[in-house]
Motif scaffolding. Structure first.
Motif, PDB file in Angstrom:
ATOM      1  N   LEU A 263     -13.372   4.885  11.256  1.00 45.97           N
ATOM      2  CA  LEU A 263     -13.351   3.142  11.587  1.00 45.97           C
ATOM      3  C   LEU A 263     -11.854   2.595  12.071  1.00 45.97           C
ATOM      4  CD1 LEU A 263     -15.097   2.587   8.105  1.00 45.97           C
ATOM      5  CD2 LEU A 263     -15.896   1.856  10.476  1.00 45.97           C
ATOM      6  N   ILE A 264     -11.026   1.659  12.377  1.00 50.88           N
ATOM      7  CA  ILE A 264      -9.671   1.110  12.731  1.00 50.88           C
ATOM      8  C   ILE A 264      -9.483   0.545  11.438  1.00 50.88           C
ATOM      9  CG2 ILE A 264     -10.215   0.570  15.047  1.00 50.88           C
ATOM     10  CD1 ILE A 264     -10.173  -1.923  14.430  1.00 50.88           C
ATOM     11  N   TRP A 265      -8.543   0.191  10.858  1.00 53.31           N
ATOM     12  CA  TRP A 265      -7.676   0.054   9.754  1.00 53.31           C
ATOM     13  C   TRP A 265      -6.108  -1.171   9.769  1.00 53.31           C
ATOM     14  CZ3 TRP A 265      -4.217   2.488   5.976  1.00 53.31           C
ATOM     15  CH2 TRP A 265      -4.406   4.184   6.509  1.00 53.31           C
ATOM     16  N   GLU A 266      -6.019  -1.384   9.102  1.00 62.15           N
ATOM     17  CA  GLU A 266      -4.558  -2.084   9.053  1.00 62.15           C
ATOM     18  C   GLU A 266      -4.404  -2.222   7.354  1.00 62.15           C
ATOM     19  OE1 GLU A 266      -5.214  -6.190   9.971  1.00 62.15           O
ATOM     20  OE2 GLU A 266      -7.377  -6.186  10.092  1.00 62.15           O
ATOM     21  N   PHE A 267      -3.297  -3.022   6.282  1.00 61.32           N
ATOM     22  CA  PHE A 267      -3.000  -3.233   5.522  1.00 61.32           C
ATOM     23  C   PHE A 267      -1.134  -3.375   5.386  1.00 61.32           C
ATOM     24  CE2 PHE A 267      -0.422   0.815   7.365  1.00 61.32           C
ATOM     25  CZ  PHE A 267       0.408   1.167   6.876  1.00 61.32           C
ATOM     26  N   GLN A 268      -1.267  -3.484   4.080  1.00 63.54           N
ATOM     27  CA  GLN A 268      -0.066  -4.275   3.465  1.00 63.54           C
ATOM     28  C   GLN A 268       1.362  -3.898   3.826  1.00 63.54           C
ATOM     29  OE1 GLN A 268      -1.170  -9.178   2.710  1.00 63.54           O
ATOM     30  NE2 GLN A 268      -1.355  -7.869   0.953  1.00 63.54           N
ATOM     31  N   SER A 269       3.075  -3.977   3.784  1.00 63.79           N
ATOM     32  CA  SER A 269       3.813  -2.946   3.112  1.00 63.79           C
ATOM     33  C   SER A 269       4.594  -3.958   3.630  1.00 63.79           C
ATOM     34  CB  SER A 269       3.726  -1.805   4.139  1.00 63.79           C
ATOM     35  OG  SER A 269       4.626  -1.001   3.754  1.00 63.79           O
ATOM     36  N   ARG A 270       5.821  -2.837   3.221  1.00 64.14           N
ATOM     37  CA  ARG A 270       7.229  -3.641   3.553  1.00 64.14           C
ATOM     38  C   ARG A 270       7.975  -2.687   4.311  1.00 64.14           C
ATOM     39  NH1 ARG A 270       9.031  -6.065  -1.689  1.00 64.14           N
ATOM     40  NH2 ARG A 270      11.416  -5.141  -1.142  1.00 64.14           N
ATOM     41  N   VAL A 271       9.082  -2.811   5.056  1.00 65.11           N
ATOM     42  CA  VAL A 271      10.213  -2.506   5.841  1.00 65.11           C
ATOM     43  C   VAL A 271      10.454  -1.341   5.808  1.00 65.11           C
ATOM     44  CG1 VAL A 271       9.706  -4.447   7.688  1.00 65.11           C
ATOM     45  CG2 VAL A 271      11.834  -3.946   5.943  1.00 65.11           C
ATOM     46  N   ASN A 272      10.648  -1.568   4.460  1.00 67.33           N
ATOM     47  CA  ASN A 272      11.479  -0.340   3.378  1.00 67.33           C
ATOM     48  C   ASN A 272      10.231   0.944   2.674  1.00 67.33           C
ATOM     49  OD1 ASN A 272      10.857  -1.920   1.894  1.00 67.33           O
ATOM     50  ND2 ASN A 272      12.967  -1.950   0.007  1.00 67.33           N
ATOM     51  N   LEU A 273       9.480   0.796   3.282  1.00 69.32           N
ATOM     52  CA  LEU A 273       8.890   1.880   2.434  1.00 69.32           C
ATOM     53  C   LEU A 273       8.163   2.968   3.812  1.00 69.32           C
ATOM     54  CD1 LEU A 273       7.112   0.149  -1.163  1.00 69.32           C
ATOM     55  CD2 LEU A 273       8.875   1.852  -0.630  1.00 69.32           C
ATOM     56  N   ILE A 274       8.148   2.926   4.987  1.00 69.36           N
ATOM     57  CA  ILE A 274       8.251   3.310   5.834  1.00 69.36           C
ATOM     58  C   ILE A 274       8.489   3.581   7.002  1.00 69.36           C
ATOM     59  CG2 ILE A 274       6.798   2.448   8.603  1.00 69.36           C
ATOM     60  CD1 ILE A 274       5.035   1.665   6.205  1.00 69.36           C
TER      61      ILE A 274
ATOM     62  N   ASP B 133      16.556  -2.615   8.749  1.00 71.58           N
ATOM     63  CA  ASP B 133      15.380  -2.316   8.228  1.00 71.58           C
ATOM     64  C   ASP B 133      13.949  -2.138   9.029  1.00 71.58           C
ATOM     65  OD1 ASP B 133      15.867   0.109   6.753  1.00 71.58           O
ATOM     66  OD2 ASP B 133      15.777  -1.259   4.692  1.00 71.58           O
ATOM     67  N   THR B 134      13.872  -3.753   9.204  1.00 71.95           N
ATOM     68  CA  THR B 134      12.589  -4.748   9.735  1.00 71.95           C
ATOM     69  C   THR B 134      13.018  -4.376  11.180  1.00 71.95           C
ATOM     70  OG1 THR B 134      13.018  -6.396   7.881  1.00 71.95           O
ATOM     71  CG2 THR B 134      11.871  -6.473  10.198  1.00 71.95           C
ATOM     72  N   ILE B 135      13.926  -4.801  11.957  1.00 74.51           N
ATOM     73  CA  ILE B 135      14.092  -3.895  13.479  1.00 74.51           C
ATOM     74  C   ILE B 135      13.876  -2.718  13.683  1.00 74.51           C
ATOM     75  CG2 ILE B 135      15.692  -3.626  14.705  1.00 74.51           C
ATOM     76  CD1 ILE B 135      17.087  -6.066  13.976  1.00 74.51           C
TER      77      ILE B 135
ATOM     78  N   PHE C  94       0.455  -1.266   0.325  1.00 74.26           N
ATOM     79  CA  PHE C  94       0.232   0.107  -0.068  1.00 74.26           C
ATOM     80  C   PHE C  94       0.340   1.003  -0.079  1.00 74.26           C
ATOM     81  CE2 PHE C  94      -2.696   3.454   2.689  1.00 74.26           C
ATOM     82  CZ  PHE C  94      -3.296   3.490   1.212  1.00 74.26           C
ATOM     83  N   THR C  95       2.030   1.177   0.443  1.00 79.28           N
ATOM     84  CA  THR C  95       2.772   2.346   0.797  1.00 79.28           C
ATOM     85  C   THR C  95       3.900   2.732  -0.015  1.00 79.28           C
ATOM     86  OG1 THR C  95       4.452   0.714   2.647  1.00 79.28           O
ATOM     87  CG2 THR C  95       2.958   2.615   2.954  1.00 79.28           C
ATOM     88  N   ILE C  96       3.664   2.128  -1.384  1.00 77.02           N
ATOM     89  CA  ILE C  96       4.798   2.795  -2.445  1.00 77.02           C
ATOM     90  C   ILE C  96       4.963   3.920  -2.873  1.00 77.02           C
ATOM     91  CG2 ILE C  96       4.772   1.963  -5.066  1.00 77.02           C
ATOM     92  CD1 ILE C  96       3.337  -0.495  -4.536  1.00 77.02           C
ATOM     93  N   LYS C  97       3.739   4.191  -2.747  1.00 79.92           N
ATOM     94  CA  LYS C  97       3.982   6.033  -3.445  1.00 79.92           C
ATOM     95  C   LYS C  97       3.465   7.118  -1.621  1.00 79.92           C
ATOM     96  CE  LYS C  97       2.166   9.578  -6.283  1.00 79.92           C
ATOM     97  NZ  LYS C  97       1.224   9.940  -7.517  1.00 79.92           N
TER      98      LYS C  97
END
Length: 486
Positions: free
Chosen positions: A272-283, A322-324, A251-254
């Motif tokens: 509303l509460i919500w959630e999404f999928q991403s990568r650790v290097n894009l946050i 990045d993950t940590i 979701f956080t590509i851009k």
């Protein structure tokens, strides 16, 4: 929720083709044996199709349900030999020849995105308004030989897609009954697609195959943020959802897009509460802060492995640091995390499994999802390790045993099912109702599903009590104290 059917039907109805989704789901949470019986389901499908008298029948197929779909198609063709059967989705896009061959019950395979292709194909079937060779993105038998037409360009402007989606054609009560899904958190939740495509090249994923076939077009296309929020508001007003899950691969590509989306949620007071999928290097921290303000409660990360060697081998393009860093940031802002881990990767040894355990101990995710890697058709792993994979092998991809035997890729002899159990223990969430989270508590108080939540939670507690009692009694039997206990 079968969003692929919703987009197809919404598009077709906009183009003037009346369409229905045959959604045979029970009206209650726990399905009876009748609903788990494939034969009964197929009988019902055949009966319903007879009542509809359709122009054609459409199926969506992935490799793991290939055998069942072909069985269903054969029975449908036997019952209604004059009705064309069309198949789409991933498997038809990666391997249309699995469906189109002499004697197959399938008449057409749709390759890639199906909205425009299916519209043109139905126009041909109903009106014979063009030569089918002119329809891009289909495969069929021509003079008893497999034939595939040219490539269908990807839809570039996603705002052209239908709104709102025709949710009324599904059994929405079934999909929105509170459940824990993949997050371990009980909620009534709708799934949302904000965009299509992924630019990354992870070797275990087949998601980038379609855009590689359309190299002149942008792989990632995003829906206008206002349009997504409109869809969320519609679902809230119509079906009383308590949360939503953006199921885009990343979701956080851009970053600017995510900022606009969060600001839109805040401006329009979407509680509303919500959630999404991403990568650790894009946050980053700026984004985390805004996500928290917009009531994001959980982020799902593709951690995959605790070994940098393995991450590099499968072209994940992330670093352990990045993950940590990102998991620590999420903890600081009290945003729950899910770590998605996969085992049975190429060159993986026992030391790599230990490194994954070490990482999970360090990042302490709220929830851990573990999968045994399958070399699905269309992935780089399948092309490298199993280039001669036959369709008769597909059922093995659906079983842990098959992945550990015929489709094993790792370099160790550990019992992978035991490895999965071992790694799952690193989930930190202690409850399906996270009452330590203020946003969840507020959502629970506002919810119109409170009675369902309470009843499911009580059942969950009773289950824990039962299992605990059973465990204690077994221990007593083993230790010889059972007679004294009775």
């Amino acid at each position: 929720m079968p969003l692929y059917y919703l987009y197809l039907v919404g598009w077709l109805e906009k183009e003037g083709f009346a369409s229905e989704i045959l959604d045979l789901k029970p009206n209650y949470l726990i399905a009876t044996a009748r609903w788990l019986n494939t034969e009964k389901i197929i009988e019902r499908i055949i009966y319903e199709v007879k009542n509809m008298s359709p122009l054609c029948i459409g199926l969506c197929s992935f490799v793991t349900d290939y055998s069942e779909q072909m069985k269903l198609a054969s029975l449908l063709k036997k019952a209604y030999k004059d009705i064309p059967i069309i198949v789409g989705n991933a498997q038809a896009s990666f391997r249309p020849q699995d469906f189109i061959y002499s004697g197959s019950p399938i008449d057409y395979a749709v390759i890639g995105e199906g909205e425009i292709t299916l519209t043109e194909l139905l126009g041909y079937l109903k009106y014979k308004n063009k030569n089918r060779e002119e329809i891009l993105g289909i495969a069929y038998l021509n003079r008893n030989q497999f034939h595939q037409t040219g490539k269908r360009p990807l839809i570039q402007d996603l705002s052209a897609l239908p709104y709102p989606l025709p949710y009324h054609k599904l059994n929405m009560r079934y999909y929105l009954t509170p459940n824990t899904g993949t997050s371990g958190m009980l909620r009534s939740q709708a799934e949302i697609i904000a965009g299509r495509g992924c630019p990354f090249k992870c070797e275990f994923c087949a998601a980038n195959v379609v855009w590689k076939q359309n190299s002149n077009y942008k792989p990632v296309r995003l829906m206008p943020t206002g349009r997504i929020v409109d869809e969320i508001i519609y679902l809230k007003k119509t079906y009383n959802i308590d949360s939503f899950f953006i199921i885009d691969d990343t979701f956080t590509i851009k970053k600017t897009y995510v900022i606009d989306f969060c600001n839109e949620l805040i401006k329009r007071k979407i509680n509303l509460i919500w959630e999404f999928q991403s990568r650790v290097n894009l946050i980053d921290e700026e984004l985390i802060r805004l996500l928290k303000k917009a009531r994001c409660i959980q982020i799902h990360f593709g951690v995959e492995s605790g070994s940098q060697k393995i991450l590099d081998r499968v072209r994940k393009e992330i670093k352990m640091e990045d993950t940590i860093k990102v998991f620590d940031m999420c903890k600081d802002y009290k945003i729950r995390t899910t770590a998605n881990i996969i085992v049975n990767l190429p060159e993986e040894n026992e030391e790599d499994i230990k490194l994954t355990e070490k990482l999970l101990k360090r990042i302490r995710p709220a929830f851990v999802n573990i999968a045994i890697t399958a070399a699905y058709p269309g992935t780089a792993l399948q092309a490298e390790f199993f280039p001669n994979m036959k369709k008769e092998d597909y059922p093995l991809l659906s079983s842990f045993e098959g992945r550990m035997d015929k489709f094993k890729m790792c370099n160790h002899n550990l019992d992978l099912i035991e490895v999965v159990r071992r790694l799952r223990k690193y989930s930190q969430a202690s409850s399906i109702l996270p009452f330590n989270n203020k946003q969840f508590i507020k959502s629970f108080i506002r919810s119109k599903h409170k009675l369902e939540y309470i009843s499911i939670y009580l059942l969950h507690l009773l289950q824990i009590l039962f299992l605990s009692t059973e465990y204690i009694f077994k221990k007593m039997v083993i230790s010889g104290k059972a007679r004294k206990f009775w």
